[in-house]
Design an enzyme around this catalytic site. Sequence first.
Site, PDB file in Angstrom:
ATOM      1  N   HIS A 186       0.836  -1.206   0.000  1.00 37.10           N
ATOM      2  CA  HIS A 186       0.000   0.000   0.000  1.00 37.10           C
ATOM      3  C   HIS A 186       0.867   1.251   0.000  1.00 37.10           C
ATOM      4  O   HIS A 186       1.765   1.389   0.833  1.00 37.10           O
ATOM      5  CB  HIS A 186      -0.930  -0.012   1.222  1.00 37.10           C
ATOM      6  CG  HIS A 186      -1.978  -1.074   1.115  1.00 37.10           C
ATOM      7  ND1 HIS A 186      -2.386  -1.837   2.180  1.00 37.10           N
ATOM      8  CD2 HIS A 186      -2.702  -1.502   0.035  1.00 37.10           C
ATOM      9  CE1 HIS A 186      -3.331  -2.692   1.764  1.00 37.10           C
ATOM     10  NE2 HIS A 186      -3.529  -2.509   0.475  1.00 37.10           N
ATOM     11  N   GLU A 196       1.683   3.641   3.074  1.00 34.63           N
ATOM     12  CA  GLU A 196       2.218   3.015   4.283  1.00 34.63           C
ATOM     13  C   GLU A 196       3.744   3.056   4.251  1.00 34.63           C
ATOM     14  O   GLU A 196       4.430   2.036   4.176  1.00 34.63           O
ATOM     15  CB  GLU A 196       1.633   1.597   4.413  1.00 34.63           C
ATOM     16  CG  GLU A 196       0.106   1.676   4.553  1.00 34.63           C
ATOM     17  CD  GLU A 196      -0.624   0.337   4.423  1.00 34.63           C
ATOM     18  OE1 GLU A 196       0.023  -0.711   4.457  1.00 34.63           O
ATOM     19  OE2 GLU A 196      -1.869   0.379   4.289  1.00 34.63           O
ATOM     20  N   HIS A 213       2.745  -3.772   6.762  1.00 31.98           N
ATOM     21  CA  HIS A 213       1.766  -2.728   6.437  1.00 31.98           C
ATOM     22  C   HIS A 213       1.766  -1.754   7.608  1.00 31.98           C
ATOM     23  O   HIS A 213       2.453  -1.955   8.613  1.00 31.98           O
ATOM     24  CB  HIS A 213       0.356  -3.328   6.317  1.00 31.98           C
ATOM     25  CG  HIS A 213       0.111  -4.092   5.049  1.00 31.98           C
ATOM     26  ND1 HIS A 213      -0.703  -3.621   4.050  1.00 31.98           N
ATOM     27  CD2 HIS A 213       0.569  -5.297   4.628  1.00 31.98           C
ATOM     28  CE1 HIS A 213      -0.740  -4.509   3.066  1.00 31.98           C
ATOM     29  NE2 HIS A 213       0.027  -5.534   3.392  1.00 31.98           N
ATOM     30  N   GLU A 223       0.897  -5.058  11.030  1.00 29.83           N
ATOM     31  CA  GLU A 223       0.378  -3.689  10.917  1.00 29.83           C
ATOM     32  C   GLU A 223       1.200  -2.842  11.886  1.00 29.83           C
ATOM     33  O   GLU A 223       0.951  -2.816  13.096  1.00 29.83           O
ATOM     34  CB  GLU A 223      -1.111  -3.639  11.262  1.00 29.83           C
ATOM     35  CG  GLU A 223      -2.007  -4.374  10.263  1.00 29.83           C
ATOM     36  CD  GLU A 223      -2.224  -3.613   8.948  1.00 29.83           C
ATOM     37  OE1 GLU A 223      -1.699  -2.487   8.802  1.00 29.83           O
ATOM     38  OE2 GLU A 223      -2.930  -4.152   8.069  1.00 29.83           O
TER      39      GLU A 223
HETATM   40  O1  0X9 Z   1      -6.683  -4.071   4.260  1.00 31.20           O
HETATM   41  C1  0X9 Z   1      -5.547  -4.561   4.193  1.00 31.20           C
HETATM   42  O2  0X9 Z   1      -5.065  -4.994   3.145  1.00 31.20           O
HETATM   43  C2  0X9 Z   1      -4.691  -4.649   5.454  1.00 31.20           C
HETATM   44  N1  0X9 Z   1      -4.853  -3.482   6.260  1.00 31.20           N
HETATM   45  S1  0X9 Z   1      -4.320  -2.016   5.742  1.00 31.20           S
HETATM   46  O3  0X9 Z   1      -4.800  -1.004   6.658  1.00 31.20           O
HETATM   47  N2  0X9 Z   1      -2.730  -1.996   5.826  1.00 31.20           N
HETATM   48  O4  0X9 Z   1      -4.739  -1.829   4.396  1.00 31.20           O
HETATM   49  C3  0X9 Z   1      -5.157  -5.825   6.285  1.00 31.20           C
HETATM   50  C4  0X9 Z   1      -5.010  -7.155   5.664  1.00 31.20           C
HETATM   51  C5  0X9 Z   1      -5.855  -8.083   6.458  1.00 31.20           C
HETATM   52  N3  0X9 Z   1      -5.540  -9.437   6.328  1.00 31.20           N
HETATM   53  C6  0X9 Z   1      -6.438 -10.383   6.818  1.00 31.20           C
HETATM   54  N4  0X9 Z   1      -7.641 -10.015   7.161  1.00 31.20           N
HETATM   55  N5  0X9 Z   1      -6.012 -11.612   6.909  1.00 31.20           N
HETATM   56 ZN    ZN Z   2      -1.731  -1.921   4.072  1.00 31.54          ZN
END
Ligand code: 0X9
Ligand code: ZN
Length: 519
Positions: free
Chosen positions: A172, A175, A305, A374
């Site tokens: 992303h 980030e 992330h 994260e």
């Molecule tokens: O949304 C995303 O891709 C990730 N969060 S972010 O705020 N960095 O965009 C989270 C990924 C979540 N992964 C799972 N739920 N396994």
């Molecule tokens: Zn992300």
Amino acid sequence: MSVTVRLLRTLAITCLVCLTSITPSSFGYTPSLASDDDYALFKVHLEGAASYREILRAGIDIIEFNPANLKVFASTEEIFWLNSIGFRIERTDLSEVIDPSVFGLAGAGLYHTYEEVELELHQVESNHNDIAKVYDIGDSIEGREIWAIKISDNPTQEEAGEPDVLYMGAHHAREWISVEIPMYLVNFLVDNYDNDPRIKRLVDERETWIVPMVNPDGVEYSQREYQMWRKNKRDNNNNGIFERYYDGVDNNRNYGYMWGYDDVGSSPNPGAETYRGGHAFSEPENQAIRDLALHNEFVFAISYHSFGQLMLIPWGYVDGDTPDHKLYTDIAAEMAGLNQYLYGNAKDGIIYNTNGGAIDWLYGESGTLAYTFELGTMFIPPEDQIDAIWLRNRAASLYLLQIADDPRQIYPSINIYTDKTDYSEGDTMEVGLDLTNPHDETDVGVYIWTDLPGGDKHWVVRSSTVTLHTAFNYSNPEWKSYTLPPLAPGDYCWHAVVVDPSTEYVLDESVAPWVFTDS
Ligand code: 0X9
Ligand code: ZN
Ligand code: CA
């Protein structure tokens, strides 16, 4: 007919050391194209209103996730809609999640630009060419090389005995901190190779692949044009113009495991912040990671992330656990001891559902135990927090390298063996038992028996709580020497099992066959 059993107890104890957009929805919300200044950060209270899944389904940019409230980056129009379906909303300041003072700084201040990553990786390679090799693993939409660095002895060779581990940053764009941690890791490994034998071992005996910037076009755009940009630079409508409210694919929704499973975990709408692309692996950045992963056997991976101070595991596409859930979470628990981050999956409620994400694909396709970290509490923290975020995550990141030769080494292990395989009347059998426990002062259950004819078991130890201290202090007089009941000639087996005392989950087992002959 008798056999005297003498148990030798040898014991080894080892110590180890977010989302914008717009979906024509079933909730009567029809989006239109909004202008930049129309977007702001809001806190949405969840009590007494429709569920957050409706917000997810609408493709609105959820940037922080709590059971009680969400932070969203949303347009005035989206806010009107959220209000109309009953959510209580407060406006907050964008500077809570990005430090605006680094925007527009030459070279992005202490943060790495794409060019700086490229230059630094090549410098590391030329200064340490015995242990570092840079690879171009593919080109981005705008034609930037996606750089990977492999750190290992003999880095140009694929050495079969060395387990592979993958670290990635910047799926992303906004980030930025997710680039810094893998860059720190690169430097930490090469800088300590000569002076720290533990690091030398990790470098020599592992194949460590680091891709600090998976989405270079997006990072460039976030650093030069629009700091809150998330996706890549795909021209979705192919009109030759990059339009912020129509273009870009979310690189963490384009992987090919359960891609497009539903519209809650990703969006079919090109304007959405979680747009998944036209088909699985439509994006060159995702193809690059796919090809790298298919040419290696990654035991572990970390996809960095920001933000949330979380370690996430699959599944993302559905509320459920993987078949390796116990090992997956027990390793996360070990890492949590090092960085104090919370861990879990969507089912645990610490993160929303996603499909087409990197860790679901890495695990689902190859069985890689892949974690999403994260990092920190902001997408772009002030520069003076970068060091602390690295220091907090350094040990957890290195931990996966340490245990990559055998992820199950986090558990106690048991090994039972006899001095020979054939016994007869009057013999003494010496049975050895090795029990290792990576943790001091933890309870385990131990079961030891030999089979008897007719399917019965002759128990030697039958206990669901044995406390293993640094010295094994389980005392059972029967262990020392005793006589087995009368035996018929035949084949027998010793069994030893170590279990989790509360769940009886088998952590390790061992079998030693032996033969009894009539003399
Ligand atoms: O949304 C995303 O891709 C990730 N969060 S972010 O705020 N960095 O965009 C989270 C990924 C979540 N992964 C799972 N739920 N396994
Ligand atoms: Zn992300
Ligand atoms: Ca366009």
